[in-house]
Design a protein around this motif. Structure first.
Motif, short mmCIF file in Angstrom:
data_model
loop_
_atom_site.label_atom_id
_atom_site.label_comp_id
_atom_site.label_asym_id
_atom_site.label_seq_id
_atom_site.Cartn_x
_atom_site.Cartn_y
_atom_site.Cartn_z
N ILE A 166 31.74 41.91 -3.79
CA ILE A 166 30.63 40.95 -3.90
C ILE A 166 31.19 39.52 -3.93
CG2 ILE A 166 29.15 42.59 -5.11
CD1 ILE A 166 29.80 41.11 -7.71
N PRO A 167 30.35 38.53 -3.63
CA PRO A 167 30.78 37.14 -3.74
C PRO A 167 31.18 36.82 -5.18
CG PRO A 167 28.75 37.27 -2.49
CD PRO A 167 28.98 38.63 -3.08
N TYR A 216 27.14 36.20 2.42
CA TYR A 216 26.51 35.73 1.18
C TYR A 216 27.38 34.72 0.43
CZ TYR A 216 23.00 39.43 1.56
OH TYR A 216 21.97 40.24 1.98
N SER A 217 28.64 34.59 0.82
CA SER A 217 29.58 33.74 0.09
C SER A 217 29.74 32.37 0.75
CB SER A 217 30.94 34.44 0.03
OG SER A 217 31.87 33.61 -0.62
N LEU A 262 30.89 33.89 -6.77
CA LEU A 262 29.94 33.03 -7.46
C LEU A 262 28.74 33.85 -7.94
CD1 LEU A 262 30.00 29.91 -5.12
CD2 LEU A 262 31.18 30.22 -7.30
N GLU A 263 28.37 33.65 -9.18
CA GLU A 263 27.34 34.45 -9.83
C GLU A 263 26.01 34.46 -9.08
OE1 GLU A 263 26.04 37.17 -12.47
OE2 GLU A 263 28.04 36.30 -12.51
N GLU A 264 25.53 33.32 -8.68
CA GLU A 264 24.23 33.23 -7.99
C GLU A 264 24.27 33.99 -6.66
OE1 GLU A 264 21.75 29.62 -6.06
OE2 GLU A 264 22.20 29.40 -8.20
N GLU A 265 25.36 33.86 -5.93
CA GLU A 265 25.51 34.54 -4.65
C GLU A 265 25.67 36.05 -4.84
OE1 GLU A 265 27.52 30.76 -2.33
OE2 GLU A 265 28.81 32.40 -2.97
N SER A 266 26.39 36.45 -5.87
CA SER A 266 26.57 37.88 -6.12
C SER A 266 25.25 38.52 -6.53
CB SER A 266 27.65 38.14 -7.16
OG SER A 266 27.29 37.64 -8.42
N LYS A 267 24.43 37.80 -7.29
CA LYS A 267 23.12 38.32 -7.68
C LYS A 267 22.25 38.54 -6.45
CE LYS A 267 19.05 37.41 -10.56
NZ LYS A 267 18.32 38.39 -9.80
N LYS A 268 22.21 37.59 -5.55
CA LYS A 268 21.42 37.72 -4.31
C LYS A 268 21.93 38.90 -3.49
CE LYS A 268 18.87 36.61 -0.71
NZ LYS A 268 17.76 37.51 -0.50
#
Length: 75
Positions: A30-31, A59-60, A33-39
């Motif tokens: 996953i990415p 996504y990253s 960055l937290e926001e990108e990983s959540k998406k």
């Protein structure tokens, strides 16, 4: 870590993980960055079969990734 590093780490984890654990969890890149990983995870949960390790790249925004242990029963 870079995508290549994340792939290596995932392969290493899978090599050293028991078959039983593999039935309970997915290891997902996953990415970082937290926001990108959540998406990414929100989209992944909708259709996991459509996602590959490469899918996380789009996504990253900074090309940094991590390996995430994801319980299979959460899908």
């Amino acid at each position: 870590m870079t995508f290549s590093e994340a792939i290596k780490q995932k392969k290493n984890i899978l090599r050293n993980t028991s078959e039983f654990t593999k039935t309970l969890y997915d290891y997902v890149i996953i990415p970082a960055l937290e926001e990108e990983s959540k998406k990414y995870m929100d989209d992944f949960k909708k259709s996991p079969s459509l996602f590959t390790d490469e899918s996380c790249r789009k996504y990253s925004s900074n090309a940094r990734f991590r390996v995430f242990l994801f319980p299979k029963n959460q899908i």
